[in-house]
Design an enzyme around this catalytic site. Structure first.
Site, PDB file in Angstrom:
ATOM      1  N   CYS A 120       0.817  -1.215   0.000  1.00 42.76           N
ATOM      2  CA  CYS A 120       0.000   0.000   0.000  1.00 42.76           C
ATOM      3  C   CYS A 120       0.851   1.266   0.000  1.00 42.76           C
ATOM      4  O   CYS A 120       1.501   1.560  -0.995  1.00 42.76           O
ATOM      5  CB  CYS A 120      -0.975  -0.085   1.182  1.00 42.76           C
ATOM      6  N   HIS A 158      -3.798  -5.688   2.002  1.00 39.75           N
ATOM      7  CA  HIS A 158      -3.502  -6.014   3.399  1.00 39.75           C
ATOM      8  C   HIS A 158      -4.105  -7.392   3.664  1.00 39.75           C
ATOM      9  O   HIS A 158      -4.771  -7.968   2.800  1.00 39.75           O
ATOM     10  CB  HIS A 158      -4.156  -4.990   4.320  1.00 39.75           C
TER      11      HIS A 158
END
Ligand code: GLN
Length: 236
Positions: A94, A194
């Site tokens: 990310c 994630h």
């Protein structure tokens, strides 16, 4: 620790590691130990220079201000850049994709220079992308769908030297409308997923480990992990 201990760099967990991303380093360690290979996690915080000698590196996500601190630190201590230059595998989640790119723009509209390990740039999008993601891998050596959870406002555009990690079948991915998810450039892999992503996608964990060790690893039979993957894929 013996000389053959595999050393896993957990880079800046004090500022980058949202949504349990620090777990990626633990997964790598556990998958080695289950094969009777010595392994340890080396934490590199904002108080430490970044060593270039580790076997594999992981970086997690972060919100804008923490992301800036990380960018400054990685620019000042280029150990990660040196490790990637010799082919050490790196996993960036990310915000770490954004930090490893040429530049990213914060949600306040400020442009911050990254460390250019990825030929990518990131700018905030009109809406935040939040939810489950499922993809078909585009990276040779991966055959299984990748799953994870995304939460980001940045949209990442890949330049010619960067390839996507995967093609999105559910969710948003890189966020610029091209159906791509993640980045691969040399030994450096980035994803918006994630989960932690390596807990959800054991094949990706072993991909990184095999590159770190320069050898193939026998598969691990973990029926409970396989069952959880099936359940998640059924729901998306
Ligand atoms: N701040 C970045 C974004 O919103 C990264 C967010 C994250 O890592 N969760 O795009």
């Amino acid at each position: 620790m013996s000389e053959s201990t595999v050393r896993i760099g957990l880079v800046l967990p004090d500022v980058m590691g949202t949504y349990g991303d620090n777990g990626n380093a633990l997964i790598l360690r556990q998958r080695l130990r289950m094969r009777d290979i010595d392994a340890e996690v080396v934490q590199i915080t904002l108080s430490d220079p970044v060593p270039d000698s580790l076997d594999v590196y992981t970086l997690g996500g972060a919100e804008d201000s923490a992301q800036r601190l990380a960018t400054r630190h990685l620019t000042r201590y280029p150990g990660l850049q040196n490790a990637a230059a010799r082919g050490a595998p790196v996993l960036a989640i990310c915000a770490a994709i954004q930090v490893l790119g040429h530049w990213y723009e914060t949600s306040a509209g400020e442009r911050v220079d990254g460390i250019s390990l990825f030929d990518v740039t990131t700018a905030p999008q009109a809406t935040r992308s939040i939810g489950e993601v499922v993809t078909e891998p585009a990276l040779e050596g991966l055959t299984q769908k990748l799953t994870g959870f995304e939460n980001h406002r940045g949209g990442t555009t890949l330049g010619l030297d960067a390839s996507p990690l995967a093609k999105v079948t559910h969710g948003v991915g890189n966020g610029v409308g091209d159906g791509r998810e993640g980045v691969v450039q040399g030994s450096v892999i980035g994803t918006y997923m994630h989960g932690p992503v390596l807990a959800r996608n054991p094949e990706l964990a072993d991909y990184l480990l095999e590159r770190a060790l320069g050898t193939t690893l026998a598969p691990l039979e973990l029926p409970e992990v396989a069952e959880l993957r099936k359940e998640r894929l059924r729901r998306t």
